[in-house]
Motif scaffolding. Structure first.
Motif, PDB file in Angstrom:
ATOM      1  N   GLU A   1     -61.243 -30.102  -3.525  1.00 44.07           N
ATOM      2  CA  GLU A   1     -61.645 -30.765  -2.288  1.00 44.07           C
ATOM      3  C   GLU A   1     -61.523 -29.791  -1.123  1.00 44.07           C
ATOM      4  O   GLU A   1     -60.736 -28.846  -1.159  1.00 44.07           O
ATOM      5  CB  GLU A   1     -60.786 -32.004  -2.007  1.00 44.07           C
ATOM      6  CG  GLU A   1     -59.328 -31.711  -1.725  1.00 44.07           C
ATOM      7  CD  GLU A   1     -58.546 -32.957  -1.347  1.00 44.07           C
ATOM      8  OE1 GLU A   1     -59.172 -33.963  -0.984  1.00 44.07           O
ATOM      9  OE2 GLU A   1     -57.312 -32.918  -1.413  1.00 44.07           O
TER      10      GLU A   1
ATOM     11  N   ARG B   1     -49.616 -33.168  -6.401  1.00 46.71           N
ATOM     12  CA  ARG B   1     -50.846 -33.032  -5.620  1.00 46.71           C
ATOM     13  C   ARG B   1     -52.080 -33.406  -6.445  1.00 46.71           C
ATOM     14  O   ARG B   1     -53.034 -33.988  -5.940  1.00 46.71           O
ATOM     15  CB  ARG B   1     -51.000 -31.594  -5.123  1.00 46.71           C
ATOM     16  CG  ARG B   1     -50.053 -31.176  -3.992  1.00 46.71           C
ATOM     17  CD  ARG B   1     -50.283 -29.707  -3.675  1.00 46.71           C
ATOM     18  NE  ARG B   1     -49.450 -29.184  -2.618  1.00 46.71           N
ATOM     19  CZ  ARG B   1     -49.827 -29.065  -1.342  1.00 46.71           C
ATOM     20  NH1 ARG B   1     -51.034 -29.460  -0.987  1.00 46.71           N
ATOM     21  NH2 ARG B   1     -49.021 -28.552  -0.434  1.00 46.71           N
TER      22      ARG B   1
ATOM     23  N   SER C   1     -55.479 -37.401  -6.714  1.00 50.33           N
ATOM     24  CA  SER C   1     -56.448 -36.689  -5.884  1.00 50.33           C
ATOM     25  C   SER C   1     -57.592 -36.168  -6.751  1.00 50.33           C
ATOM     26  O   SER C   1     -58.737 -36.583  -6.600  1.00 50.33           O
ATOM     27  CB  SER C   1     -55.767 -35.528  -5.157  1.00 50.33           C
ATOM     28  OG  SER C   1     -56.683 -34.840  -4.333  1.00 50.33           O
TER      29      SER C   1
ATOM     30  N   SER D   1     -60.558 -43.158  -1.897  1.00 55.29           N
ATOM     31  CA  SER D   1     -60.004 -42.633  -0.656  1.00 55.29           C
ATOM     32  C   SER D   1     -60.979 -41.640  -0.053  1.00 55.29           C
ATOM     33  O   SER D   1     -61.506 -40.780  -0.750  1.00 55.29           O
ATOM     34  CB  SER D   1     -58.650 -41.947  -0.915  1.00 55.29           C
ATOM     35  OG  SER D   1     -58.799 -40.921  -1.872  1.00 55.29           O
TER      36      SER D   1
ATOM     37  N   ARG E   1     -64.849 -34.150  -2.228  1.00 57.30           N
ATOM     38  CA  ARG E   1     -63.745 -34.223  -3.174  1.00 57.30           C
ATOM     39  C   ARG E   1     -64.314 -34.486  -4.562  1.00 57.30           C
ATOM     40  O   ARG E   1     -65.101 -35.418  -4.749  1.00 57.30           O
ATOM     41  CB  ARG E   1     -62.760 -35.332  -2.800  1.00 57.30           C
ATOM     42  CG  ARG E   1     -61.633 -35.523  -3.825  1.00 57.30           C
ATOM     43  CD  ARG E   1     -60.688 -36.626  -3.417  1.00 57.30           C
ATOM     44  NE  ARG E   1     -59.987 -36.256  -2.194  1.00 57.30           N
ATOM     45  CZ  ARG E   1     -59.327 -37.136  -1.425  1.00 57.30           C
ATOM     46  NH1 ARG E   1     -59.326 -38.412  -1.744  1.00 57.30           N
ATOM     47  NH2 ARG E   1     -58.701 -36.725  -0.347  1.00 57.30           N
TER      48      ARG E   1
ATOM     49  N   LYS F   1     -63.486 -35.622  -8.332  1.00 52.61           N
ATOM     50  CA  LYS F   1     -62.439 -36.404  -8.992  1.00 52.61           C
ATOM     51  C   LYS F   1     -62.748 -36.546 -10.478  1.00 52.61           C
ATOM     52  O   LYS F   1     -63.898 -36.685 -10.877  1.00 52.61           O
ATOM     53  CB  LYS F   1     -62.329 -37.779  -8.347  1.00 52.61           C
ATOM     54  CG  LYS F   1     -61.925 -37.743  -6.888  1.00 52.61           C
ATOM     55  CD  LYS F   1     -61.639 -39.141  -6.347  1.00 52.61           C
ATOM     56  CE  LYS F   1     -62.893 -39.974  -6.256  1.00 52.61           C
ATOM     57  NZ  LYS F   1     -62.644 -41.275  -5.587  1.00 52.61           N
TER      58      LYS F   1
END
Length: 260
Positions: free
Chosen positions: A9, A39, A43, A53, A70, A72
């Motif tokens: 990201e 982390r 995420s 998110s 981002r 994922k």
């Protein structure tokens, strides 16, 4: 692990993206394996049932061109729980080797060395399995980034980003050039928060002659305002029985101006 965390990201102003990426790499340089796993989970590795998110744009200076994305890896709740347990097992394995290996085996005798060798071979197998999974994740991430890079260079993406035109012909009005022109007109011509539509049209014809309702599948400027759903429209009494259209961007808290 650091590559996954650093590159899955990014968010920032366009001209600062490389600096942002370099700072993120530097920030992660001294992170422990445990910190990196924290982390990564939630995420990059996410459960399918987890709420989406969005990037936090609060740190971006208003009125600047910014980019955020981002990547994922989404999995079922059961797979996510198992993955989390596996990564915690990797942390425990690493900590055991780094801090307790010498205490666990008597390396001053042949039997102790033989036992340590067997244990290290077992650990290597477990570590290799974790490494292969992380390597596959990194491959997926890089492939996703490459596909995204190809996408943003297509005419279709450019049309959508610059003018809000989707490939199916529909319009994302908030991004459209004609709505941007209308907002620019209101910034210069508004009276008490409201702008006379005729004045805005004259403004746009002079500055952006190619931005007409017909180019966006509309018959009139009033239809543009209605289709976009981001403007309020009022028709006010004028001389005689005629009425004049006034508009403002929604969310503008101003008193209604009634011209005399």
């Amino acid at each position: 692990m650091k590559k996954l965390v650093a590159h899955h990201e990014i968010m920032g102003r366009v001209h600062e993206l490389e600096q942002v990426r370099a700072e993120r790499v530097d920030e992660l340089a001294t992170d422990s394996l445990g910190a990196l796993v924290k982390r990564l989970l939630g995420s990059f590795v996410v459960a399918a049932e987890a709420p989406n998110s969005a990037p936090d744009w609060k740190t971006i200076v208003p009125d600047t061109l910014a980019v955020g994305y981002r990547i994922k890896l989404q999995m079922s709740a059961a797979d996510y729980a198992q993955t989390k347990a596996d990564l915690n097992d990797l942390i425990a394995l690493r900590n055991g080797l780094a801090h307790h290996f010498i205490d666990r085996f008597n390396l001053w005798c042949t039997d102790g060395c033989a036992a340590a060798r067997v244990y290290l071979n077992e650990c290597y197998g477990r570590i290799d399995g974790h490494f292969e999974r992380l390597r596959r994740w990194a491959y997926v991430m890089e492939k996703s980034r490459a596909l995204m890079a190809d996408l943003v260079q297509t005419p279709e993406f450019s049309d959508f980003l610059i003018d809000g035109r989707r490939p199916d012909g529909t319009i994302e009005w908030a991004l459209s050039g004609i709505d941007c022109a209308l907002r620019e007109a209101t910034a210069e011509l508004a009276i008490g928060g409201w702008t006379k539509l005729d004045d805005a049209v004259a403004f746009i014809v002079e500055r952006y002659p190619g931005r007409t309702p017909r180019e966006y599948g509309c018959r009139s400027w009033g239809q543009v305002l209605s289709e976009s759903r981001i403007f309020d429209l009022q028709y006010r009494a004028n001389v005689g029985d005629s009425r004049v259209a006034w508009f403002r961007e929604r969310g503008t808290n101003t008193a209604t101006h009634r011209p005399t």
